[in-house]
Design a protein around this motif. Sequence first.
Motif, PDB file in Angstrom:
ATOM      1  N   UNK A  64      26.110  27.776  39.020  1.00  0.00           N
ATOM      2  CA  UNK A  64      25.828  26.344  39.225  1.00  0.00           C
ATOM      3  C   UNK A  64      25.863  26.233  37.746  1.00  0.00           C
ATOM      4  N   UNK A  65      26.763  27.138  37.002  1.00  0.00           N
ATOM      5  CA  UNK A  65      26.797  26.401  35.180  1.00  0.00           C
ATOM      6  C   UNK A  65      28.458  26.756  34.667  1.00  0.00           C
ATOM      7  N   UNK A  66      28.732  26.276  33.552  1.00  0.00           N
ATOM      8  CA  UNK A  66      30.026  26.267  33.475  1.00  0.00           C
ATOM      9  C   UNK A  66      30.197  27.804  32.988  1.00  0.00           C
ATOM     10  N   UNK A  67      31.169  28.369  33.563  1.00  0.00           N
ATOM     11  CA  UNK A  67      32.244  29.499  32.958  1.00  0.00           C
ATOM     12  C   UNK A  67      32.956  29.911  32.486  1.00  0.00           C
ATOM     13  N   UNK A  84      42.961  29.247  31.834  1.00  0.00           N
ATOM     14  CA  UNK A  84      42.222  28.122  31.530  1.00  0.00           C
ATOM     15  C   UNK A  84      40.443  28.730  31.078  1.00  0.00           C
ATOM     16  N   UNK A  85      39.507  28.525  30.214  1.00  0.00           N
ATOM     17  CA  UNK A  85      38.725  29.145  28.549  1.00  0.00           C
ATOM     18  C   UNK A  85      37.441  28.461  29.635  1.00  0.00           C
ATOM     19  N   UNK A  86      37.214  26.786  29.718  1.00  0.00           N
ATOM     20  CA  UNK A  86      36.460  26.429  30.908  1.00  0.00           C
ATOM     21  C   UNK A  86      36.747  25.607  32.836  1.00  0.00           C
ATOM     22  N   UNK A  87      35.567  26.882  33.037  1.00  0.00           N
ATOM     23  CA  UNK A  87      35.656  26.350  34.450  1.00  0.00           C
ATOM     24  C   UNK A  87      34.378  25.851  35.540  1.00  0.00           C
ATOM     25  N   UNK A  88      34.318  24.851  35.567  1.00  0.00           N
ATOM     26  CA  UNK A  88      33.554  24.202  36.408  1.00  0.00           C
ATOM     27  C   UNK A  88      32.254  24.784  37.134  1.00  0.00           C
ATOM     28  N   UNK A  89      31.277  24.734  37.483  1.00  0.00           N
ATOM     29  CA  UNK A  89      30.258  25.257  38.962  1.00  0.00           C
ATOM     30  C   UNK A  89      30.909  24.857  39.297  1.00  0.00           C
ATOM     31  N   UNK A  90      31.721  25.670  41.270  1.00  0.00           N
ATOM     32  CA  UNK A  90      32.385  25.087  41.869  1.00  0.00           C
ATOM     33  C   UNK A  90      33.454  25.612  41.608  1.00  0.00           C
ATOM     34  N   UNK A  91      34.496  25.584  40.875  1.00  0.00           N
ATOM     35  CA  UNK A  91      35.708  25.662  40.596  1.00  0.00           C
ATOM     36  C   UNK A  91      36.540  27.020  40.087  1.00  0.00           C
ATOM     37  N   UNK A  92      37.820  26.549  40.378  1.00  0.00           N
ATOM     38  CA  UNK A  92      38.893  27.610  40.066  1.00  0.00           C
ATOM     39  C   UNK A  92      39.460  27.232  39.375  1.00  0.00           C
ATOM     40  N   UNK A  93      39.691  28.642  38.091  1.00  0.00           N
ATOM     41  CA  UNK A  93      39.989  28.594  37.340  1.00  0.00           C
ATOM     42  C   UNK A  93      41.263  29.495  37.285  1.00  0.00           C
ATOM     43  N   UNK A  94      42.915  29.848  36.405  1.00  0.00           N
ATOM     44  CA  UNK A  94      43.842  30.837  36.050  1.00  0.00           C
ATOM     45  C   UNK A  94      43.592  31.429  35.108  1.00  0.00           C
ATOM     46  N   UNK A  95      43.858  32.621  35.061  1.00  0.00           N
ATOM     47  CA  UNK A  95      44.346  33.595  34.406  1.00  0.00           C
ATOM     48  C   UNK A  95      45.829  34.624  34.557  1.00  0.00           C
ATOM     49  N   UNK A  96      47.543  33.847  33.505  1.00  0.00           N
ATOM     50  CA  UNK A  96      48.622  33.700  33.837  1.00  0.00           C
ATOM     51  C   UNK A  96      49.032  35.330  32.997  1.00  0.00           C
ATOM     52  N   UNK A  97      49.088  36.293  33.829  1.00  0.00           N
ATOM     53  CA  UNK A  97      50.011  37.537  32.413  1.00  0.00           C
ATOM     54  C   UNK A  97      51.472  37.650  32.765  1.00  0.00           C
ATOM     55  N   UNK A  98      51.879  37.731  31.895  1.00  0.00           N
ATOM     56  CA  UNK A  98      53.063  38.253  32.379  1.00  0.00           C
ATOM     57  C   UNK A  98      53.114  39.432  31.150  1.00  0.00           C
ATOM     58  N   UNK A  99      54.401  39.812  32.373  1.00  0.00           N
ATOM     59  CA  UNK A  99      55.010  41.682  31.830  1.00  0.00           C
ATOM     60  C   UNK A  99      56.192  42.187  31.458  1.00  0.00           C
ATOM     61  N   UNK A 100      56.383  42.654  29.942  1.00  0.00           N
ATOM     62  CA  UNK A 100      57.572  43.050  29.843  1.00  0.00           C
ATOM     63  C   UNK A 100      58.234  44.246  29.939  1.00  0.00           C
ATOM     64  N   UNK A 101      58.957  44.441  31.105  1.00  0.00           N
ATOM     65  CA  UNK A 101      59.424  45.866  31.638  1.00  0.00           C
ATOM     66  C   UNK A 101      60.056  46.761  30.981  1.00  0.00           C
ATOM     67  N   UNK A 102      60.886  45.722  29.408  1.00  0.00           N
ATOM     68  CA  UNK A 102      61.734  46.915  28.913  1.00  0.00           C
ATOM     69  C   UNK A 102      61.016  47.292  28.020  1.00  0.00           C
ATOM     70  N   UNK A 103      59.240  47.329  27.823  1.00  0.00           N
ATOM     71  CA  UNK A 103      58.693  48.194  26.702  1.00  0.00           C
ATOM     72  C   UNK A 103      58.154  49.263  27.429  1.00  0.00           C
ATOM     73  N   UNK A 104      58.554  49.476  28.674  1.00  0.00           N
ATOM     74  CA  UNK A 104      57.371  50.651  29.823  1.00  0.00           C
ATOM     75  C   UNK A 104      58.122  51.550  30.582  1.00  0.00           C
ATOM     76  N   UNK A 105      58.023  52.851  30.228  1.00  0.00           N
ATOM     77  CA  UNK A 105      58.555  53.935  30.458  1.00  0.00           C
ATOM     78  C   UNK A 105      58.968  53.559  31.900  1.00  0.00           C
ATOM     79  N   UNK A 106      59.929  55.166  32.138  1.00  0.00           N
ATOM     80  CA  UNK A 106      60.550  55.059  33.808  1.00  0.00           C
ATOM     81  C   UNK A 106      59.357  55.479  34.714  1.00  0.00           C
ATOM     82  N   UNK A 107      59.188  55.315  35.763  1.00  0.00           N
ATOM     83  CA  UNK A 107      57.919  55.900  36.193  1.00  0.00           C
ATOM     84  C   UNK A 107      56.880  54.542  36.555  1.00  0.00           C
TER      85      UNK A 107
END
Length: 299
Positions: A64-67, A84-107
């Motif tokens: 019932x309060x801002x997240x 999104x930093x602030x999400x109002x009561x009853x609202x929906x926000x997003x976290x977008x995550x990107x991943x660089x596979x060139x820095x990952x080991x095989x497997x």
Amino acid sequence: RHVVLLATAVGLVASGRIQAQDTGQTQSPGPGPLLEITAPKHDFGEVWIGQELEHTFEVHNKGLAELELTKVRPSCGCTVTQHDRFIPPGGTGKILVGLRTTRLASGPFDKEVMVTSNDASNERVTLHLQGQVKYYVDINPRSAQFGDLRPGEVQSQVIHLTNQSDKPLEVTLPETVIGEFFRAELVETSIGQEFNLIVRTHPPFRAGRARSTIKLLTNMPAQAEIQVTASANAMARLQAEPQSITILRPSSGESKKKITLTNHGEQPVHLTRASCDDSRVLVDALEVEAGRKYEVTLT
């Protein structure tokens, strides 16, 4: 009886809370914000190295309060985020995550993103990005580790390179002299498919640790340059361990120290005398292995 009933009630409450977090069941809204992420794990499946991956996590505020998402911190430099930093009561926000596979080991991989919020009941939540990275050129093993080398000792190791794509593989080795310790040779064992990188030690060595990088060039854009590490530790002809000691009360018999002298050369070495320039220190030498190892005791 009262204690048993209380313990059971607490157990039921705890069980219900965990189930709500794991399955995304709606909790009763309180006076503050209430964070809910219905799918905190995402599996990309099998991906090729070089792919840029993205996924959006949905964050719901059931309170019932801002997240406020006060911090979104990835576990490694291969991950980038926007949110999104602030999400109002009853609202929906997003976290977008990107991943660089060139820095990952095989497997397989499992990268974490820690989300911190002002939800007092669920202050920290961990997001997971999972999957399996496939290399166009498989490298096995990833490095040549020779460990301890005796003076003049020659060893060799083979690194196998295997083509896992549909395109014929081309590999070149620009330099065969790899630092002071190593030499390299590239052999194509199956045309366009398999190569062997042969790494050899190259005496004489200077005593100490060595680490060099072997560079290979390929026709695969995502793995245009492959780096293989070669490492070794060249032992001295005569090695004393430890190389320094401290005797607090010489000649008292209360402080006894030992030095091990080891011969790493091919010819035997005979210890003819062991002494100390401080007359208060008593020195005794014991032959442990003829011509190879001695133990010197100081009291």
